[in-house]
Every structure is written in structure tokens, then in C-alpha cells.
Design an enzyme around this catalytic site. Structure first.
Site, PDB file in Angstrom:
ATOM      1  N   GLU A 135      19.140  35.940   1.930  1.00 53.38           N
ATOM      2  CA  GLU A 135      19.368  34.607   2.496  1.00 53.38           C
ATOM      3  C   GLU A 135      19.568  34.686   4.009  1.00 53.38           C
ATOM      4  O   GLU A 135      20.301  35.552   4.501  1.00 53.38           O
ATOM      5  CB  GLU A 135      20.606  33.989   1.837  1.00 53.38           C
ATOM      6  CG  GLU A 135      21.002  32.635   2.387  1.00 53.38           C
ATOM      7  CD  GLU A 135      22.346  32.168   1.843  1.00 53.38           C
ATOM      8  OE1 GLU A 135      22.675  30.981   2.056  1.00 53.38           O
ATOM      9  OE2 GLU A 135      23.060  32.973   1.222  1.00 53.38           O
ATOM     10  N   LYS A 172      17.036  24.941  -0.167  1.00 54.07           N
ATOM     11  CA  LYS A 172      18.201  24.939  -1.049  1.00 54.07           C
ATOM     12  C   LYS A 172      18.667  23.515  -1.316  1.00 54.07           C
ATOM     13  O   LYS A 172      18.783  22.704  -0.400  1.00 54.07           O
ATOM     14  CB  LYS A 172      19.333  25.750  -0.400  1.00 54.07           C
ATOM     15  CG  LYS A 172      20.578  25.898  -1.261  1.00 54.07           C
ATOM     16  CD  LYS A 172      21.643  26.715  -0.538  1.00 54.07           C
ATOM     17  CE  LYS A 172      22.877  26.896  -1.412  1.00 54.07           C
ATOM     18  NZ  LYS A 172      23.959  27.610  -0.704  1.00 54.07           N
ATOM     19  N   CYS A 203      21.895  31.600  -2.761  1.00 54.75           N
ATOM     20  CA  CYS A 203      23.350  31.737  -2.828  1.00 54.75           C
ATOM     21  C   CYS A 203      23.885  31.264  -4.185  1.00 54.75           C
ATOM     22  O   CYS A 203      23.404  31.684  -5.226  1.00 54.75           O
ATOM     23  CB  CYS A 203      24.003  30.996  -1.669  1.00 54.75           C
ATOM     24  SG  CYS A 203      25.766  31.351  -1.457  1.00 54.75           S
TER      25      CYS A 203
END
Length: 527
Positions: free
Chosen positions: A286, A349, A399
Site C-alpha cells: 500500500e 479503496k 489495508c
């Protein structure tokens, strides 16, 4: 046992609150990475015995709340590491942050003990009620206020792959239901009014259930064959773990150096094992690239040097949309980059971290998010499957998107593997990254899909559809890992097809059944 049960029932005031707090701390010791499972039994049995002595709803809620404060403060204390990244600015907030977090999450366990008390159930019935209500509240915790289903009770079993297999049927919440039920069943040993057999039978049944679950899980693993046996032909992944300290990650003077270091790891020669195949795809974690790649063609061409022939580089990076307009938006993105420097796929995301990636209280003057930059990230459209030539379709998860049971794939376009990019450097060498990895492994079992996880500081690894770790890079290490990609199961498991609905229904049926049987038993006693 009955003497201990009587002592705990008689506790009141600060003694009851203090012991509840202590027992909550103990139960956190059963979570990853410690897995001291007997502490879970001690904590839940003690909680039920104290609940037996409660006479008012307020006291019932308070008992669970104090237990929850201890449980969540001990289980989530690692969040305080993130405040040390900019200690001069945020360090003073540590006691308030962990205090408010533990107190807020403890409201859920206060609700558990309150509802269990209000059922009026006794004996085995109140054990069943506690387990069913605990599971329903865990499920609620997964979506209320955007959700935070961290440290579900199911994660205590990641130490034993055999025990994880039941998650393929009822998911993590179903495994939590079994775990809480079995751990709380010995509370019936302290029931003074029941016969010796009725006191002991639930504990014996609980132990038998664990044995049967282990046998069933072992059989499933045996049927799956050895790890690494069924793999996608022609695919070899290189996972890059740069181990960049979070205090250094976004320094302008070091950003280019960070990128160059990851390029060096990506191009590093293979080990002395000459039989190993070269990587076909390289994966970075990430925000591995601390630049906006979507608006930097020159950097994309530089990065394309590490793209294997015919393959791709998959990396995380921030992304601006319409950067020069008043409507510009910032995304936490994943890019699939080809050898020509062009994007094949991009994913944004969708499940953002409150106060980490956006500020839910932006309307309050002076309240800001706690990470680099003051601009809030914008959410993407939701789970989706990405496609790149030479790779099976995959579901990208950035995440903590990976911690939500039943919400990690697009049900209309089912992928063949899960890819989780993360940056756990925020939490140092704490239990947090271990707990994160444990949750990710459960998603693999639930969905019947292999999981590839690439983290900045660890734990990076490859997990098969049964939740077994094929290979990994440990927390706090720098390096790269070459691995094959396991095949997905030929057909989705029960949970992947039906989601969390069956376990929610099961909890309601268990609760209703316990209430019905106790009422029926009371009727017979009156006759």
C-alpha cells in the site's frame, strides 16, 4: 467450582467492576499473537458467574462494559503506536485515544451482558444466550458506524488451521459463536441448584464439540492435499517488503530513495536455487509509491523497468482525480502497471479508516485526521474484480478492507484470488500486524480463495484457500518473497454463497430455543 461461583456472584461495587476489567484483559491474551486459549475460558466463565449475581439492568450493562474496557484496551493497545509517528504533535493523545476507543468498543459488550440479563435465562440457557448475543453483537460491530470487526473471537484459532475450516461453513462469526459457547459452557459447573450430571454434561459436550471440529478440519485439510500442490500454472509472484519506517516514509527528501530501494528489491537476483522460475509479476505494498502515478508518465516509465517480461507491477499509490480543479479528489489506489508504462487496471479503496484517511468530524473546528496531509481521501465504488493478462481475476483489498467477513469480493463477478496491500508500519512491532494477518487468513477460508498479502513492514505472505500459510516474510524484516499462486477451490464454500445470513439466523434460533425450553421447563415444574 460452586464455591468460586458463589464468591463471584456475591461481588458488588468496585470489586465486581475491577474483576470484570481484569478478566477482560485476560481474554485478550487468547488473541493473536499470544493464543493463550485457557484465558478465554477463565474470562468468560468468570463473567457469567458475576452476571448471575446482578439484580439490575444498569449493573448488568456496567459489568459487560468494564469487561469490555479491559478486553479492548489490552487487545487494541497497539493503535497507540500510530500516535508516536508524529509524537511531538500527537503523543499527548495516547491515553485519551486508547481510553475513548476501549470505552466506545466496550459499549458492545455492555449490550451483550445487558441483553443476556434481560432474557432471564439461567443454567445452560444463559450460556447459550451469551454466545448467541455475543455473536450478534460482533456482527453488529462489523457495520455500525462504518464497522470495526477487529479481533473477532474466531481469530483465537488461527494457531490451528484445523479449527479454521468451520469458517468455510458459517464464516468468522459462526466460529466466534462456537468459540464463545464452548468457552462459557463450564460456567454450568457452578450451578448449585442442578444435579451433578446437569452441571458437568455441558462441559463434556463442549470438549467433544472441539474434538469433532478439529477432526473435521483435519479431514478437510487432508482432502485438500499438501500445501503448494495445486497452483496456477505459469504464474510466479514476487512480493516486495521494503520495511520503511513510517516516520520516514513521506519525507520529501527520501521518497525517491524509497522507490529506488523497492526497485532494487524487485530486480534482485534469485537465490542460488537455479531451478527456481523467475517472477512473472511483482507486487508492492500500500502507498509503496509516494507519488501520484496517474499524473506522472515519466515515473511510470521508470517503474516499468522492474516489470517482468509479459507481466506487470502491482503497487499502491495515492491518486488525484482532476488535480487542477476545484473538484479534485484524493484516492488510496492500487495500480496494475505494464511494461509500456501504462495502467491496465486501477482500484480505489472504498472502506476508509476514520481519522486515518478521512475526518468524520470535519464539521468541528480544530479536529483533523491523524495522518500525513490534511486532505481527506475519497472512497471508491466498492469491491470489484480486476483483470490483467496472465493473471486470474483478483479482488484487490487495501489495508483493513480485508477484515470484513462477507464483504471482500464482488458477488456478481467472483474473483479467483484475494490481494491485500497494506502498510502496517503505523503500528510497529506490536500485536496489530499479527491480528491483521489473522483476519486476512479467515477471509481465505470463508471465500475458498487464496490470499496474497503484501505489507510494508510485514506480515507479507501467501495463504491457500484453507487458510494455510505457504510462505511469509516476518514482521519488521526487509526483503522479497517469490511464490506460486495457489488455485481457488473448484466451487465456492457455503459461506461464500450465503454470507452471514445463516449464522445470524442460527443465533436467533438458539436464543429463541433457549427461551422456549426454559419457559416449558418452568411450566412443568408448576404442574
Amino acid at each position: 467450582m460452586r464455591k468460586w461461583a458463589a464468591r463471584l456472584r456475591d461481588l458488588s461495587g468496585w470489586r465486581r467492576a475491577g474483576l470484570a476489567l481484569f478478566l477482560g484483559v485476560l481474554t485478550a491474551g487468547a488473541l493473536p499473537p499470544f493464543h493463550i486459549l485457557p484465558l478465554l475460558w477463565i474470562g468468560l466463565i468468570g463473567l457469567l458467574w458475576m452476571l448471575d449475581g446482578v439484580t439490575r439492568p444498569g449493573a448488568a450493562f456496567g459489568l459487560g462494559w468494564w469487561f469490555g474496557v479491559g478486553h479492548f484496551a489490552a487487545g487494541l493497545h497497539w493503535v497507540t503506536y500510530s500516535f508516536l509517528v508524529q509524537a511531538d504533535q500527537y503523543g499527548w493523545m495516547i491515553p485519551f485515544a486508547i481510553g475513548f476507543l476501549a470505552a466506545g468498543m466496550a459499549l458492545f459488550l455492555g449490550l451483550v451482558t445487558l441483553l443476556t440479563f434481560l432474557t432471564g435465562l439461567r443454567g445452560l440457557g444463559r450460556v447459550v444466550a451469551l454466545a448467541a448475543i455475543w455473536t450478534l453483537v460482533e456482527w453488529m460491530r462489523g457495520w455500525i458506524l462504518t464497522g470495526f470487526p477487529w479481533n473477532l473471537m474466531a481469530t483465537v484459532w488461527t494457531i490451528a488451521p484445523q479449527m479454521l475450516q468451520s469458517a468455510s461453513l458459517l464464516g468468522a462469526y459462526g466460529l466466534s459463536l462456537i468459540t464463545v459457547l464452548v468457552a462459557a459452557l463450564p460456567a454450568t459447573l457452578g450451578d448449585a441448584e442442578d444435579s451433578p450430571w446437569r452441571r458437568r454434561a455441558p462441559t463434556l459436550i463442549g470438549l467433544l464439540a472441539l474434538v469433532l471440529l478439529w477432526i473435521g478440519g483435519a479431514w478437510r485439510l487432508e482432502a485438500a492435499g499438501p500445501t503448494g500442490q495445486r497452483v496456477v500454472e505459469g504464474v510466479r509472484l514476487r512480493l516486495v517488503q521494503p520495511n520503511i519506517d513510517q516516520t520516514l516514509k513521506w519525507l520529501p527528501s527520501l521518497r525517491a530513495q524509497h522507490v529506488a530501494g523497492q526497485m532494487a528489491l524487485s530486480s534482485k537476483e534469485l537465490d542460488d536455487n537455479t531451478e527456481a522460475l523467475p517472477p512473472t509479476h511483482v507486487i508492492w505494498p500500500e502507498t509503496a509509491v509516494p507519488y501520484d502515478l496517474s499524473n506522472n508518465e515519466e515515473l511510470r516509465h521508470v517503474l516499468s523497468r522492474v516489470v517482468p517480461p509479459g507481466g506487470f507491477l502491482i503497487t499502491g499509490a495515492p491518486r488525484w482525480r482532476d488535480p487542477d480543479s476545484e473538484q479534485r479528489r484524493l484516492y488510496n489506489s492500487l495500480h496494475v502497471l505494464g511494461a509500456d508504462g501504462r495502467f491496465v487496471e486501477t482500484y480505489d479503496k472504498f472502506h476508509l479508516v476514520p481519522f486515518g484517511e478521512y475526518n468524520p468530524l470535519s464539521w468541528i473546528p480544530g479536529v483533523t485526521k491523524l495522518t500525513e496531509g490534511r486532505t481527506d481521501y475519497s472512497p471508491g465504488p466498492g469491491p470489484r474484480s480486476l483483470r490483467a493478462p496472465g493473471l486470474p481475476p483478483f479482488s484487490p483489498l487495501i489495508c483493513y478492507e480485508v477484515i470484513f467477513p462477507g464483504r471482500v469480493v464482488d458477488p456478481e463477478d467472483r474473483p479467483q484470488w484475494l490481494l491485500n496491500l497494506t502498510n502496517d508500519a503505523w503500528f510497529g512491532l506490536s500485536p496489530g500486524p499479527y491480528q491483521h494477518f489473522a483476519a486476512a487468513r479467515l477471509r481465505a477460508v470463508e471465500e475458498g480463495l487464496p490470499l496474497v498479502r503484501v505489507a510494508n513492514t510485514g506480515i507479507s505472505g501467501v495463504v491457500d484457500p484453507q487458510g494455510r500459510v505457504l510462505a511469509h516474510l516476518p514482521l519488521g524484516s526487509r526483503g522479497r518473497l517469490d511464490s506460486t499462486l495457489p488455485l481457488a477451490l473448484e466451487s465456492p464454500p457455503f459461506f461464500a454463497r450465503f454470507g452471514n445470513g445463516p449464522v445470524v439466523l442460527l443465533c436467533l434460533l438458539m436464543l429463541g430455543g433457549a427461551l422456549f425450553l426454559q419457559r416449558r421447563e418452568g411450566t412443568f415444574q408448576k404442574i
